[in-house]
Design an enzyme around this catalytic site. Structure first.
Site, PDB file in Angstrom:
ATOM      1  N   ASP A 181      20.263 -17.666  57.386  1.00  0.00           N
ATOM      2  CA  ASP A 181      20.166 -16.310  56.754  1.00  0.00           C
ATOM      3  C   ASP A 181      20.829 -15.159  57.135  1.00  0.00           C
ATOM      4  OD1 ASP A 181      17.889 -17.631  55.823  1.00  0.00           O
ATOM      5  OD2 ASP A 181      16.242 -16.764  57.077  1.00  0.00           O
ATOM      6  N   THR A 182      21.562 -15.013  58.298  1.00  0.00           N
ATOM      7  CA  THR A 182      22.513 -13.877  58.719  1.00  0.00           C
ATOM      8  C   THR A 182      23.420 -14.153  57.592  1.00  0.00           C
ATOM      9  OG1 THR A 182      21.754 -14.022  60.812  1.00  0.00           O
ATOM     10  CG2 THR A 182      23.814 -13.084  60.219  1.00  0.00           C
ATOM     11  N   THR A 242      23.632 -15.290  54.524  1.00  0.00           N
ATOM     12  CA  THR A 242      23.175 -14.923  53.235  1.00  0.00           C
ATOM     13  C   THR A 242      23.173 -13.447  53.237  1.00  0.00           C
ATOM     14  OG1 THR A 242      21.850 -16.852  53.199  1.00  0.00           O
ATOM     15  CG2 THR A 242      21.504 -15.090  51.669  1.00  0.00           C
ATOM     16  N   ASP A 287      27.407 -18.028  49.754  1.00  0.00           N
ATOM     17  CA  ASP A 287      26.385 -18.732  49.122  1.00  0.00           C
ATOM     18  C   ASP A 287      26.650 -20.199  49.275  1.00  0.00           C
ATOM     19  OD1 ASP A 287      24.044 -18.361  47.284  1.00  0.00           O
ATOM     20  OD2 ASP A 287      25.271 -19.352  45.795  1.00  0.00           O
ATOM     21  N   GLY A 337      24.107 -22.549  52.717  1.00  0.00           N
ATOM     22  CA  GLY A 337      23.384 -23.650  52.237  1.00  0.00           C
ATOM     23  C   GLY A 337      24.044 -25.170  53.213  1.00  0.00           C
ATOM     24  N   SER A 350      13.681 -24.558  54.150  1.00  0.00           N
ATOM     25  CA  SER A 350      12.520 -23.688  54.123  1.00  0.00           C
ATOM     26  C   SER A 350      12.290 -23.006  52.981  1.00  0.00           C
ATOM     27  CB  SER A 350      12.414 -22.623  55.336  1.00  0.00           C
ATOM     28  OG  SER A 350      13.397 -21.817  54.838  1.00  0.00           O
ATOM     29  N   ASP A 410      20.891 -13.604  45.476  1.00  0.00           N
ATOM     30  CA  ASP A 410      21.659 -13.933  44.479  1.00  0.00           C
ATOM     31  C   ASP A 410      21.668 -12.819  43.423  1.00  0.00           C
ATOM     32  OD1 ASP A 410      22.987 -16.074  45.830  1.00  0.00           O
ATOM     33  OD2 ASP A 410      21.743 -17.492  44.626  1.00  0.00           O
TER      34      ASP A 410
END
Length: 240
Positions: free
Chosen positions: A29-30, A32, A66, A70, A80, A91
């Site tokens: 998450d960081t 992203t 991006d 993943g 999740s 995005d």
């Protein structure tokens, strides 16, 4: 189209870097959030000033986040709903910043109202193209079509053209016209893709209702609205 072939290649290339971040305790998450912040900064700081080369360099460095987030999620064995939501939502933010940066340039120093309008159309149509697939899937349809210009194509065409157009400031003659051509290509391609997806959803909806009528059951059409694209599976990459 590019999603299918380019993603596998870059995933292999970026796997060591993703592993390095995991060892340092960085979360997907960081990555992203930081990646999106870098793209937005590159697009909204450099592009409105007409600095297309350096803006594209900055955006390109961050846009690979991006794929990295993943990759990290897969290595960690995490998948999740929150990660899928965050990835898809940001995005849209990044895409909006890129085409918004083009629009700001043409509304200001670029002094071309037609290309400003085309940039805004690219921004809006890209969001709607993603929405049509997500909305179709949310009401139980497969939306079995990708379309002519997905997110990967929009980014590659626009960023490559912008980066090359920026070489005009280094003395390369005539190359600045690549960006307007690219924006028109993305605009037309996005419109074609939107039509392809709408037609597909219309056909699949009719087929589903016909099948439901034959079986004696009513069609299942949930009313929940959505605003993203197809969710990230096992934390993987970009929405289309």
């Amino acid at each position: 189209m590019l999603n299918k072939y380019a993603r596998a290649f870059f995933t292999r290339v970026l796997t060591p870097f993703a592993s390095f971040l995991i060892r340092r305790g960085v979360s997907p998450d960081t990555v992203t959030l930081l990646g999106t912040a870098g793209v937005v900064a590159g697009a909204l700081v450099f592009y409105p000033m007409g600095e297309f080369f350096w803006g594209t360099v900055v955006i390109t460095l961050f846009v690979f986040s991006d794929l990295v987030d993943g990759n990290m999620a897969r290595q960690l064995g995490r998948s999740s709903r929150w990660g899928a939501f965050l990835d898809s939502t940001l995005d849209r933010v990044a895409d909006g910043a890129i085409f918004g940066g083009f629009a700001l340039w043409y509304a200001g120093g670029g002094d071309d109202i037609a290309l400003c309008a085309v940039s805004i159309f690219c921004l809006a149509s890209g969001q709607v193209v993603s929405y049509t697939k997500a909305r179709g899937e949310s009401i139980g349809l497969p939306v079995a079509v990708n379309g002519l210009v997905e997110r990967a194509e929009r980014l590659v065409i626009s960023l490559v053209a912008a980066g090359l157009a920026g070489l005009h400031k280094f003395g390369v003659p005539g190359i600045q016209y690549l960006l307007p051509v690219a924006l028109w290509i993305v605009a037309v391609g996005s419109l074609v893709t939107l039509i392809q997806r709408v037609v597909t959803v219309r056909r699949e909806s009719a087929e589903a209702e016909e099948a439901a009528a034959r079986s004696g059951a009513g069609p299942d059409t949930p009313g929940t609205d959505v605003a993203g694209d197809q969710p990230r599976q096992q934390g993987s990459g970009a929405a289309k």
